[in-house]
Design an enzyme around this catalytic site. Structure first.
Site, mmCIF file in Angstrom:
data_model
loop_
_atom_site.group_PDB
_atom_site.id
_atom_site.type_symbol
_atom_site.label_atom_id
_atom_site.label_comp_id
_atom_site.label_asym_id
_atom_site.label_seq_id
_atom_site.Cartn_x
_atom_site.Cartn_y
_atom_site.Cartn_z
ATOM 1 N N ASN A 121 -1.870 1.913 5.863
ATOM 2 C CA ASN A 121 -1.194 0.785 5.258
ATOM 3 C C ASN A 121 -0.793 0.087 6.504
ATOM 4 O O ASN A 121 -0.817 0.650 7.648
ATOM 5 C CB ASN A 121 0.477 1.327 4.876
ATOM 6 N N GLY A 122 -0.708 -1.428 6.353
ATOM 7 C CA GLY A 122 -0.333 -2.201 7.540
ATOM 8 C C GLY A 122 -1.468 -2.971 8.025
ATOM 9 O O GLY A 122 -2.372 -3.115 7.094
ATOM 10 N N ARG A 178 5.423 0.153 -5.856
ATOM 11 C CA ARG A 178 5.454 -0.686 -4.781
ATOM 12 C C ARG A 178 4.751 -2.060 -4.874
ATOM 13 O O ARG A 178 4.648 -3.000 -4.051
ATOM 14 C CB ARG A 178 4.886 0.044 -3.489
ATOM 15 N N LYS A 190 7.005 -4.217 -4.446
ATOM 16 C CA LYS A 190 8.317 -3.965 -4.225
ATOM 17 C C LYS A 190 8.738 -3.624 -2.765
ATOM 18 O O LYS A 190 9.860 -3.875 -2.502
ATOM 19 C CB LYS A 190 8.503 -2.480 -5.035
ATOM 20 N N LYS A 224 14.502 -14.841 -9.578
ATOM 21 C CA LYS A 224 14.211 -13.931 -10.636
ATOM 22 C C LYS A 224 13.583 -14.579 -11.517
ATOM 23 O O LYS A 224 12.325 -14.067 -12.195
ATOM 24 C CB LYS A 224 15.693 -13.420 -11.477
ATOM 25 N N GLU A 269 9.658 -15.223 -10.253
ATOM 26 C CA GLU A 269 8.938 -13.955 -9.780
ATOM 27 C C GLU A 269 8.318 -13.240 -11.231
ATOM 28 O O GLU A 269 7.267 -12.693 -11.288
ATOM 29 C CB GLU A 269 9.689 -13.223 -9.036
ATOM 30 N N GLU A 271 19.315 -16.684 -6.563
ATOM 31 C CA GLU A 271 18.689 -15.678 -6.996
ATOM 32 C C GLU A 271 18.303 -15.876 -8.392
ATOM 33 O O GLU A 271 17.248 -15.265 -8.874
ATOM 34 C CB GLU A 271 20.127 -14.608 -7.120
ATOM 35 N N CYS A 281 1.099 -1.337 0.090
ATOM 36 C CA CYS A 281 -0.083 0.080 -0.064
ATOM 37 C C CYS A 281 0.885 1.173 0.037
ATOM 38 O O CYS A 281 2.150 1.264 0.665
ATOM 39 C CB CYS A 281 -0.803 -0.094 1.197
ATOM 40 N N TRP A 299 -3.027 -2.656 -1.591
ATOM 41 C CA TRP A 299 -2.550 -4.218 -1.931
ATOM 42 C C TRP A 299 -3.109 -5.125 -0.835
ATOM 43 O O TRP A 299 -3.052 -4.732 0.276
ATOM 44 C CB TRP A 299 -0.860 -4.276 -1.697
ATOM 45 N N HIS A 348 20.226 -35.640 -2.329
ATOM 46 C CA HIS A 348 19.523 -36.020 -1.106
ATOM 47 C C HIS A 348 18.168 -35.824 -1.251
ATOM 48 O O HIS A 348 17.406 -35.641 0.016
ATOM 49 C CB HIS A 348 20.063 -35.247 -0.040
HETATM 50 O O1 M6R Z 1 13.460 -4.094 0.001
HETATM 51 P P1 M6R Z 1 14.202 -5.324 0.573
HETATM 52 O O2 M6R Z 1 15.545 -5.649 0.048
HETATM 53 O O3 M6R Z 1 14.195 -5.809 1.919
HETATM 54 O O4 M6R Z 1 13.120 -6.675 -0.048
HETATM 55 C C1 M6R Z 1 13.412 -7.765 0.096
HETATM 56 C C2 M6R Z 1 12.687 -8.665 -0.891
HETATM 57 O O5 M6R Z 1 11.348 -8.610 -0.842
HETATM 58 C C3 M6R Z 1 13.168 -8.458 -2.469
HETATM 59 O O6 M6R Z 1 14.628 -8.583 -2.260
HETATM 60 C C4 M6R Z 1 12.467 -9.513 -3.218
HETATM 61 O O7 M6R Z 1 13.165 -10.754 -3.261
HETATM 62 C C5 M6R Z 1 12.987 -8.956 -4.824
HETATM 63 N N1 M6R Z 1 12.330 -7.891 -5.206
HETATM 64 C C6 M6R Z 1 12.943 -10.044 -5.611
HETATM 65 O O8 M6R Z 1 13.466 -9.554 -6.899
#
Ligand code: M6R
Length: 608
Positions: free
Chosen positions: A103-104, A27, A603, A485, A488, A481, A2, A77, A504
């Site tokens: 927000n929250g 966001r 975000k 990527k 997501e 990572e 949000c 959100w 395993h």
């Molecule tokens: O703002 P942050 O770095 O704390 O966010 C943590 C994760 O939400 C963030 O790294 C997320 O996994 C990435 N946007 C994925 O690409």
């Protein structure tokens, strides 16, 4: 997640709010709304068109006159209650004269709602937020003072919130408050702005007031007064914003992910230059640094992966035992922490609630806490004893790219300095390591521009539904990572796995049609990787190998071999991340997907 934007005292407040909400789209959100105070009346417009909601809101507001100078806007959100206009913020009281955005999460909303319903309040949404507007409505009956009503409401709430209210009876002001969730205020001579985070106010003001937890802020044209719950005025720290507004614009790029991948050499160069000049933004005392005997890194998602790479440097160069935790799990073990433990929260936004709460937990237990963040003035920088800011510029795409690389180099620079301070890294070695980091941007430029190999892979394999990313040592965070990527933004099932763990359990899933991406970094792990590559090949997987330019063993092993740019050991994981960013991007595009705002993701993750 949000977003909040409030304006007091600006002619054409509606357009300022709509522009601000557009900026907050990054966001992640699913609905939007605005409430304006105009001529003693409260006007509300809301839309629930998913990631088009702000554009839809602008359309819905097209016929409105622009005379209002006070208003609040929100991007929602969904948490409590589905995506619908009824659940979109602002919510209004029974008399339609008071509006609230939030927000929250209000954790005791059920109990509060039951009480309010028993008193005769009528609810029109399924949200937790709506309890607040009815609580305020009740509290206003006491003395009609919106600020005092907000202060009386706060102790009744459990959970995390940034809340803002406007009332037709108070046409010249916004009253807001926060607990855990961030809220910032910015001012010019004649206007006051409210935002859910620092980037929300970017381009409007060059510094912000950070509102403390359980404080109330009253905004009037050009003024803001922060008070505690007893009405006593409190100081709010002023934090300067040094982002360039241009960085948030798309320019010549098709999308923000492409732009931010392309900006990686500059993000690393700027971060290295700034942090070589001054390692910390807020320094730690030299005796505190000298006493550090243990490090715990905490982070989420991509930031956790950056911390994994950083951990290797902290142990190798500074010779300090370093642990790492997923931030949301950190509080559930009884970690042994003391003032000589350095807890490092790694987060590009500096607002991720899981990481923020882990840092608060560490401080309560007496540890020394450092924030690694990309946003000056973010909540984590205020929570920490010291900050190490990355200089990557605002990252808009949900998929983190340039901030991850910048986080790693900051942690590597910290490791070099700690190694020197402790006398375990001699001057020549430290100079050589720093020089490596200064040459990294040039190597990254080559990696970033080398898009074609992974584009070919993506075009051939875009329909594959099952992917494994394997790595060892520093190659493991690269593999994790890469999988994150891909999943997501392309929605393919992708799992990152330590290559040694394959036998395993996960190897049971390897069969023809499954794609295995194997990350081979130079060094002692390479030979073991060859064996793991042979194991998955024997079971019919399609193999994509990411390997150093001079690794001849992998030739002929993979269906695709993608070469990394030559570098020293420390830079190798960073350079290997880039082709995996290209892969994820190209698969998503080949699947016809929009990359910057993937479904369900946000975000800035401000709920636990
Ligand atoms: O703002 P942050 O770095 O704390 O966010 C943590 C994760 O939400 C963030 O790294 C997320 O996994 C990435 N946007 C994925 O690409």
């Amino acid at each position: 997640m949000c977003g909040i934007l409030g304006v007091v005292g600006e002619p054409g407040a509606l357009d300022t709010i709509l522009d601000g909400l557009k900026r907050l789209e990054y966001r992640g959100y699913d609905s939007a709304g605005v409430a304006l105070l105009d001529g003693g009346a409260l006007l509300r417009v809301r839309t629930a068109d998913g990631t088009r909601s702000v554009d839809a809101l602008r359309d819905a507001c097209a016929g409105l006159n622009r005379s209002a100078t006070v208003g609040i806007g929100h991007t929602r959100w969904a948490t409590h209650g589905g995506v619908s206009v009824a659940n979109a913020h602002p919510h209004v009281d029974c008399g339609d004269g008071l509006a609230v955005i939030h927000n929250g999460i209000i954790e005791n909303h059920d109990l509060l709602r039951a009480d309010l319903v028993a008193k005769g309040h009528v609810f029109t949404s399924s949200t937790d937020t709506e309890v607040m507007v009815h609580l305020l409505e009740d509290e206003l009956k006491c003395d009609g003072d919106l600020r005092a009503a907000m202060a009386r409401m706060l102790p009744q709430l459990r959970g995390a919130f940034a809340v803002a209210a406007v009332s037709a009876a108070h046409p010249d002001r916004i009253v807001a408050a926060r607990r855990v969730s961030p809220l910032v205020v910015g001012m010019t001579d004649t206007v006051a702005y409210l935002g859910s985070d620092v980037p929300a106010l970017m381009g409007r003001v060059d510094s912000v007031l950070a509102v403390d937890e359980d404080c109330v802020v009253e905004l009037t044209p050009g003024h803001a007064v922060v008070t505690d719950v007893h009405g006593v005025v409190v100081d709010a720290p002023v934090v300067s914003i040094d982002f360039d507004v241009e960085v948030a614009d798309l320019g010549r790029y098709a999308d923000f992910m492409t732009k931010e991948i392309d900006e990686q050499p500059a993000a690393v160069a700027d971060t290295v230059a700034e942090r070589l000049e001054n390692l910390f933004d807020q320094p730690l005392d030299a005796d505190v640094v000298a006493a550090i005997d243990k490090i715990v890194l905490v982070g989420c998602g991509s930031s956790y992966h950056a911390a994994m790479v950083g951990r290797v440097a902290l142990e190798s160069w500074a010779k300090i035992p370093a642990e790492i935790d997923i931030a949301s799990e950190f509080r559930y073990r009884d970690a042994i922490l003391s003032p000589t433990t350095l807890v490092i929260g790694v987060s590009q936004s500096g607002e991720t609630i899981d990481t923020l709460e882990a840092m608060k937990h560490a401080r309560r237990k007496g540890a020394t806490v450092v924030a690694v963040s990309n946003i000056p003035g973010a909540s984590m920088t205020r929570e920490a004893n010291a900050s190490l800011l990355t200089k990557a510029g605002l990252e808009v795409s949900v998929a983190s790219t340039k901030t991850v690389l910048a986080q790693v180099v900051v942690l590597q620079l910290l490791a070099i300095s700690l190694g020197e301070a402790r006398g375990v890294l001699d001057a020549a070695a430290a100079t050589a390591l720093r020089a490596d980091l200064q040459t990294l941007p040039a190597a990254l430029r080559i990696a970033v521009d080398d898009v074609a190999p992974m584009k070919d892979v993506a075009n051939a394999l875009a329909t594959a539904s099952s992917w494994f990313f394997l790595g060892r040592g520093s190659g493991l965070p690269v593999a994790l990572e890469g999988a994150l990527k891909l999943k997501e933004i392309s929605y393919a099932r992708a799992e990152g796995c330590p290559a040694g763990e394959l036998k395993h359990g996960p190897i049971a899933l390897i069969e023809p049609g499954v794609v295995v991406v194997a990350i081979v970094l130079p060094g002692p792990s390479a030979e073991k990787m060859y064996s793991n590559i042979a194991e998955v090949k024997a079971r019919g997987a399609t193999l994509v190998i990411v390997a150093p330019h001079d690794d001849h063993v992998v030739e002929g092993l993979g269906d695709f071999v993608v070469r990394t740019v030559p570098s020293g050991d420390a830079a190798a994981p960073l350079l290997a991340m880039v082709p995996l960013q290209h892969l994820a991007y190209a698969v998503a595009r080949a699947r016809g997907l929009e990359v910057d705002r993937p479904r369900n993701l946000a975000k800035t993750v401000t709920v636990e």
